[in-house]
Design a protein around this motif. Structure first.
Motif, PDB file in Angstrom:
ATOM      1  N   VAL A  55      25.137   1.042  15.070  1.00 29.51           N
ATOM      2  CA  VAL A  55      25.839   2.317  14.884  1.00 29.51           C
ATOM      3  C   VAL A  55      27.146   2.093  14.122  1.00 29.51           C
ATOM      4  CG1 VAL A  55      26.990   4.204  16.089  1.00 29.51           C
ATOM      5  CG2 VAL A  55      24.771   3.385  16.897  1.00 29.51           C
ATOM      6  N   ALA A  56      27.842   0.988  14.440  1.00 27.82           N
ATOM      7  CA  ALA A  56      29.112   0.700  13.753  1.00 27.82           C
ATOM      8  C   ALA A  56      28.900   0.436  12.267  1.00 27.82           C
ATOM      9  CB  ALA A  56      29.785  -0.501  14.409  1.00 27.82           C
ATOM     10  N   ARG A  57      27.818  -0.259  11.935  1.00 30.36           N
ATOM     11  CA  ARG A  57      27.561  -0.529  10.523  1.00 30.36           C
ATOM     12  C   ARG A  57      27.176   0.740   9.765  1.00 30.36           C
ATOM     13  NH1 ARG A  57      25.514  -5.317  12.808  1.00 30.36           N
ATOM     14  NH2 ARG A  57      23.432  -4.403  13.059  1.00 30.36           N
ATOM     15  N   THR A  58      26.588   1.717  10.459  1.00 29.94           N
ATOM     16  CA  THR A  58      26.148   2.939   9.784  1.00 29.94           C
ATOM     17  C   THR A  58      27.191   4.045   9.852  1.00 29.94           C
ATOM     18  OG1 THR A  58      23.877   2.361  10.406  1.00 29.94           O
ATOM     19  CG2 THR A  58      24.259   4.612   9.646  1.00 29.94           C
ATOM     20  N   HIS A  59      27.783   4.229  11.051  1.00 28.33           N
ATOM     21  CA  HIS A  59      28.719   5.347  11.253  1.00 28.33           C
ATOM     22  C   HIS A  59      30.103   4.834  11.657  1.00 28.33           C
ATOM     23  CE1 HIS A  59      25.175   7.947  11.215  1.00 28.33           C
ATOM     24  NE2 HIS A  59      24.633   7.188  12.152  1.00 28.33           N
ATOM     25  N   GLY A  60      30.486   3.651  11.199  1.00 22.53           N
ATOM     26  CA  GLY A  60      31.751   3.069  11.636  1.00 22.53           C
ATOM     27  C   GLY A  60      32.954   3.934  11.278  1.00 22.53           C
ATOM     28  N   LYS A  61      32.963   4.542  10.124  1.00 29.18           N
ATOM     29  CA  LYS A  61      34.114   5.340   9.703  1.00 29.18           C
ATOM     30  C   LYS A  61      34.286   6.602  10.542  1.00 29.18           C
ATOM     31  CE  LYS A  61      33.943   3.766   4.906  1.00 29.18           C
ATOM     32  NZ  LYS A  61      33.825   4.161   3.484  1.00 29.18           N
ATOM     33  N   LYS A  62      33.206   7.065  11.168  1.00 24.76           N
ATOM     34  CA  LYS A  62      33.290   8.293  11.949  1.00 24.76           C
ATOM     35  C   LYS A  62      33.916   8.079  13.328  1.00 24.76           C
ATOM     36  CE  LYS A  62      29.134  10.240   9.774  1.00 24.76           C
ATOM     37  NZ  LYS A  62      27.759  10.765  10.021  1.00 24.76           N
ATOM     38  N   VAL A  63      33.809   6.863  13.864  1.00 23.45           N
ATOM     39  CA  VAL A  63      34.253   6.650  15.249  1.00 23.45           C
ATOM     40  C   VAL A  63      35.209   5.468  15.372  1.00 23.45           C
ATOM     41  CG1 VAL A  63      32.168   7.661  16.254  1.00 23.45           C
ATOM     42  CG2 VAL A  63      32.193   5.235  15.686  1.00 23.45           C
ATOM     43  N   ASN A  64      35.659   4.874  14.272  1.00 24.75           N
ATOM     44  CA  ASN A  64      36.529   3.696  14.411  1.00 24.75           C
ATOM     45  C   ASN A  64      37.902   4.038  14.969  1.00 24.75           C
ATOM     46  OD1 ASN A  64      37.534   5.072  12.220  1.00 24.75           O
ATOM     47  ND2 ASN A  64      37.287   3.373  10.763  1.00 24.75           N
ATOM     48  N   SER A  65      38.279   5.330  14.953  1.00 32.76           N
ATOM     49  CA  SER A  65      39.582   5.706  15.514  1.00 32.76           C
ATOM     50  C   SER A  65      39.634   5.527  17.020  1.00 32.76           C
ATOM     51  CB  SER A  65      39.882   7.166  15.160  1.00 32.76           C
ATOM     52  OG  SER A  65      38.899   8.035  15.714  1.00 32.76           O
ATOM     53  N   MET A  66      38.468   5.458  17.684  1.00 31.42           N
ATOM     54  CA  MET A  66      38.446   5.296  19.130  1.00 31.42           C
ATOM     55  C   MET A  66      38.863   3.888  19.546  1.00 31.42           C
ATOM     56  SD  MET A  66      34.910   7.359  19.958  1.00 31.42           S
ATOM     57  CE  MET A  66      35.119   7.178  21.711  1.00 31.42           C
ATOM     58  N   TRP A  67      38.927   2.958  18.596  1.00 36.16           N
ATOM     59  CA  TRP A  67      39.364   1.592  18.906  1.00 36.16           C
ATOM     60  C   TRP A  67      40.860   1.400  18.596  1.00 36.16           C
ATOM     61  CZ3 TRP A  67      34.296   2.368  18.760  1.00 36.16           C
ATOM     62  CH2 TRP A  67      33.463   1.543  19.525  1.00 36.16           C
ATOM     63  N   ASN A  68      41.520   2.476  18.158  1.00 37.03           N
ATOM     64  CA  ASN A  68      42.948   2.391  17.826  1.00 37.03           C
ATOM     65  C   ASN A  68      43.658   3.517  18.555  1.00 37.03           C
ATOM     66  OD1 ASN A  68      45.470   2.044  16.727  1.00 37.03           O
ATOM     67  ND2 ASN A  68      44.748   1.994  14.595  1.00 37.03           N
ATOM     68  N   THR A  69      44.568   3.148  19.434  1.00 33.11           N
ATOM     69  CA  THR A  69      45.248   4.156  20.257  1.00 33.11           C
ATOM     70  C   THR A  69      46.225   4.993  19.444  1.00 33.11           C
ATOM     71  OG1 THR A  69      46.918   2.498  20.842  1.00 33.11           O
ATOM     72  CG2 THR A  69      45.060   2.788  22.344  1.00 33.11           C
ATOM     73  N   GLU A  70      46.628   4.502  18.308  1.00 33.75           N
ATOM     74  CA  GLU A  70      47.590   5.241  17.512  1.00 33.75           C
ATOM     75  C   GLU A  70      46.933   6.264  16.597  1.00 33.75           C
ATOM     76  OE1 GLU A  70      49.861   2.409  15.390  1.00 33.75           O
ATOM     77  OE2 GLU A  70      50.768   1.517  17.189  1.00 33.75           O
ATOM     78  N   GLU A  71      45.625   6.289  16.548  1.00 32.10           N
ATOM     79  CA  GLU A  71      44.927   7.216  15.651  1.00 32.10           C
ATOM     80  C   GLU A  71      44.024   8.165  16.445  1.00 32.10           C
ATOM     81  OE1 GLU A  71      42.832   5.215  12.615  1.00 32.10           O
ATOM     82  OE2 GLU A  71      44.589   4.137  11.848  1.00 32.10           O
ATOM     83  N   ARG A  72      44.523   8.721  17.476  1.00 31.88           N
ATOM     84  CA  ARG A  72      43.734   9.673  18.265  1.00 31.88           C
ATOM     85  C   ARG A  72      43.534  10.975  17.491  1.00 31.88           C
ATOM     86  NH1 ARG A  72      45.818  10.319  24.272  1.00 31.88           N
ATOM     87  NH2 ARG A  72      44.087  11.800  24.169  1.00 31.88           N
ATOM     88  N   LYS A  73      42.283  11.429  17.442  1.00 29.98           N
ATOM     89  CA  LYS A  73      41.957  12.656  16.725  1.00 29.98           C
ATOM     90  C   LYS A  73      41.889  13.860  17.634  1.00 29.98           C
ATOM     91  CE  LYS A  73      39.314  10.655  12.910  1.00 29.98           C
ATOM     92  NZ  LYS A  73      38.015  10.681  12.183  1.00 29.98           N
ATOM     93  N   GLY A  74      41.565  13.644  18.906  1.00 22.99           N
ATOM     94  CA  GLY A  74      41.373  14.763  19.807  1.00 22.99           C
ATOM     95  C   GLY A  74      42.570  15.011  20.695  1.00 22.99           C
ATOM     96  N   ASP A  75      42.645  16.197  21.198  1.00 20.86           N
ATOM     97  CA  ASP A  75      43.675  16.586  22.144  1.00 20.86           C
ATOM     98  C   ASP A  75      43.021  16.898  23.481  1.00 20.86           C
ATOM     99  OD1 ASP A  75      45.576  16.362  20.149  1.00 20.86           O
ATOM    100  OD2 ASP A  75      45.292  18.457  19.525  1.00 20.86           O
ATOM    101  N   GLY A  76      43.770  16.740  24.523  1.00 20.20           N
ATOM    102  CA  GLY A  76      43.265  17.070  25.833  1.00 20.20           C
ATOM    103  C   GLY A  76      42.796  15.839  26.582  1.00 20.20           C
ATOM    104  N   LYS A  77      41.761  16.011  27.383  1.00 18.57           N
ATOM    105  CA  LYS A  77      41.298  14.959  28.295  1.00 18.57           C
ATOM    106  C   LYS A  77      39.799  14.734  28.104  1.00 18.57           C
ATOM    107  CE  LYS A  77      41.033  16.022  32.590  1.00 18.57           C
ATOM    108  NZ  LYS A  77      41.361  16.382  33.993  1.00 18.57           N
TER     109      LYS A  77
END
Length: 675
Positions: free
Chosen positions: A608-630
């Motif tokens: 999944v990372a090799r195919t869709h890595g750009k879509k979800v790589n922000s979840m491995w970096n705490t400074e790049e959170r895209k979502g708000d809330g919980k």
């Protein structure tokens, strides 16, 4: 001193010479009387009126009576009996009736009783002699078919077994490569040559003998007779012969009768050695069938048998459908009641100009080729395709009946069968099939909740007292349902159906929605990860070595996730929200999985990372959170979980895992996400 003057002579005893002379005269008189009366005897009538009991007497003597030393006549016994039988000319015996003592009739000499071993030895020699004669020149030994059957009518078990096996070998060798049409008695009688007449007589004798032999096999297969010490039962031998014939000569007459023997043996809930032998014979028949008609007859009989028994059969019987050649040969689309063939027009050939003579030559050549094809028993492509389409309709009809009845122990076999036949299912029927799969998942959830509600404190698991089942046979006990496995199979089948054809290109027009399966799998991830038998292989029938529907729960889970996250038909169309939600949930699940299952999940996430890595790589970096809330891990929907509001902190714990393979898998996953 006579009164009348007559002189009286004193009578004196005869001397020896006079006595001899008198005896001689008496003997001559007796002989004359005998010969005189003998001329009037009715010897034929006398012989006819005699009783015919006992054996014949010894040969009678024709000698005349003899005179003894004291002057008496001695008559031979045979002659004396003749005189008694006549009963009218016995006055030549000097006025006295001969007294003959009645002798008892000789007793019948019964044939000595042969021992069983001697009878078996003689039967072996006779069978070997007949088989050798049939092997050398069968047309000259037409009566051997009846002789073989007559030996098989013995009451000795070993002789019957030898007869069945010998007949099987003989018929297997002498059966020709074509069917024989039975000759009707009222048919037209034409003048044929001697060779043709001899061949026809042999063929009719072969058909009649073969029919009687198959009837004997069917009769022996029904009755279970206990064999002797170290021997085979007559039923097992009959099943073995039927399996050999159906795989060796499936084109010959009375094929349906042989199939009935095999299908009848497969109608049991639990398979024995004979049933497994029948199953393997049908697998060979399905794989090697180039005509299509034998497979259609076998599938028809199997479908009728399963329907008559309310589908209470072993699941390996349903798995027999996966050995059909139409999986790789048939190109149409079908449902349970109709078939659509491919109508794509081929390249149009340019019409060639031919003279009248050339057209006549081509026409004659086509007629000649047609006759040669019929003589060689060749099946045309259209005929084979028609047989395969009828077979496919029967298979789908059986699958859909099982889905409707929700037979627990057959659900896995049916769902995997539908996944295999996905490319052959008609698109118009696709929506109804998906609804049936959704109903199965809904019912599995309801059944699982019912089992939890009815769980008694005694720990019976289903609310029943264990004492009620102590006397029940294990073979009649209801099968244990694995509801998690059923729901995973439904998900795998749904996505396999979609990927197996062009329905994904027109799913909007067909109103196909697979979100129900995606949501159900997302909700069940945490529950599945906590099952203790996650990596246990489902027990298959050890006797059949079946490799169908035996995957572990982990394998089914990975197949479902691959179909959802990495679909083969349009891999870039998966929305980022779905990828992020499943990625976060799978990283949490990986901490609870066993070692091998955890490795499989990390390998999937690496893809999944090799195919869709750009879509979800922000979840491995705490400074790049895209979502708000919980982040809501136990959300009922994928969209409601809000995955971009969380970070994948589980990777730090998996870095400390005891398995080096898992630690290496985490490093590769993070490398793929960062790259």
């Amino acid at each position: 001193m006579a009164i009348n003057g007559t002189k009286r002579r004193k009578l004196a005893h005869d001397g020896p010479d006079e006595e001899a002379a008198g005896a001689s005269d008496s003997s001559k008189t007796a002989q004359k009387t005998f010969f005189k009366n003998a001329a009037s005897w009715d010897l034929e009538q006398d012989y006819e009126s005699r009783p015919r009991k006992g054996k014949k007497h010894e040969k009678e003597s024709n000698r005349l009576p003899t005179k003894s030393a004291d002057g008496r006549l001695e008559v031979l016994r045979g002659l004396e009996e003749d005189s008694l039988s006549v009963g009218s000319d016995d006055d030549w015996l000097d006025g006295r009736e001969a007294e003959v003592e009645s002798e008892p009739e000789p007793a019948k000499q019964e044939a000595p009783v042969k021992s069983e071993a001697q009878q078996i030895m003689e039967a072996q020699e006779e069978l070997a002699k007949l088989a050798m004669a049939m092997n050398e020149n069968p047309e000259e030994h037409v009566g051997a078919f009846k002789a073989l059957a007559r030996i098989g009518s013995s009451r000795i078990h070993a002789v019957r077994v030898l007869s069945l096996l010998t007949q099987m070998a003989v018929y297997k060798d002498v059966i020709p490569g074509y069917r024989i049409r039975p000759q009707t008695a009222d048919g037209p009688r034409e003048k044929v040559s001697k060779d043709v007449r001899t061949l026809r007589q042999y063929e009719q004798a072969l058909v009649a003998g073969y029919q009687g032999y198959i009837r004997e096999l069917a009769k022996c297969a029904k009755f279970e007779v206990k064999p002797g010490p170290g021997g085979q039962s007559l039923s097992s031998v009959a099943i073995k012969c039927a399996c050999t014939l159906i795989t060796s000569v499936p084109h010959f007459n009375f094929r349906t009768d042989l199939l009935k023997i095999l299908v009848g043996k497969l109608s049991k809930r639990r398979l024995d050695k004979d049933s497994i032998q029948c199953q393997r014979a049908l697998e060979i028949l399905f794989r090697d069938d180039e005509e299509g008609r034998p497979s259609m007859e076998a599938v028809s009989l199997l479908s009728k048998m399963m329907k008559a028994r309310d589908f209470q059969v072993d699941e390996t019987v349903v798995n027999l459908f996966l050995n059909l050649r139409l999986l790789s040969e048939f190109s149409g689309k079908a449902s349970r009641d109709r078939v659509e063939r491919s109508t794509e027009p081929g390249p149009r050939k340019k019409k060639e100009f031919r003279t009248k003579r050339e057209r006549k030559t081509v026409k004659e050549q086509k007629a000649f080729d047609k006759d040669m094809a019929q003589a060689d028993a060749m099946v045309s492509h259209e005929e084979r395709e028609r047989m395969q389409s009828e077979t496919l309709k029967l298979v789908f009809a059986s699958y859909f009946r099982i889905l409707k009845l929700r037979v627990p122990h057959l659900m896995g076999a049916v769902l995997e069968g539908l996944a295999k036949y996905a490319h052959l299912i008609n698109q118009d029927f696709f929506g109804d099939l998906l609804e049936a799969l959704k109903d199965l998942i809904r019912h599995s959830d309801e059944d699982a909740q019912a089992l939890l509600d009815d769980d008694a404190p005694e720990g019976t698991g289903n609310g029943k007292d264990l004492s009620d089942d102590e006397d029940e046979d294990d073979g009649d006990a209801p099968p244990v349902r694995n509801l998690t496995r059923e729901s995973l199979l439904c998900t795998v089948t749904a996505f396999a159906l979609l990927a197996g054809q062009d329905a994904h290109n027109s799913r909007n027009a067909l109103h196909l929605d697979l979100s129900f399966f995606i949501t159900h799998l997302y909700r069940s991830l945490l529950t599945v990860s906590l099952q203790p038998d996650l990596e246990l292989t489902r027990l298959a029938n050890s006797a059949t070595d079946s490799k169908i529907n035996v995957q572990t729960t982990t394998v089914l889970l990975l197949r479902s996730l691959t179909a959802i996250l990495l679909p083969p038909y349009n891999i870039r169309s998966v929305p980022p929200l779905r990828i992020a939600a499943f990625t976060k949930q799978l990283m949490a699940v990986a901490m609870h999985l066993p070692e091998k299952s955890c490795q499989g999940v990390l390998a999937l996430l690496g893809d999944v990372a090799r195919t869709h890595g750009k879509k979800v790589n922000s979840m491995w970096n705490t400074e790049e959170r895209k979502g708000d809330g919980k982040f809501i891990a136990v959300s009922d929907s994928v969209e409601g979980s809000n995955p971009f509001a969380a970070t994948v902190w589980e990777g730090e714990l998996l870095r400390k895992h005891f398995s080096p393979n898992i630690r290496e898998g985490v490093k590769l996953l993070e490398k793929g996400m960062s790259g």
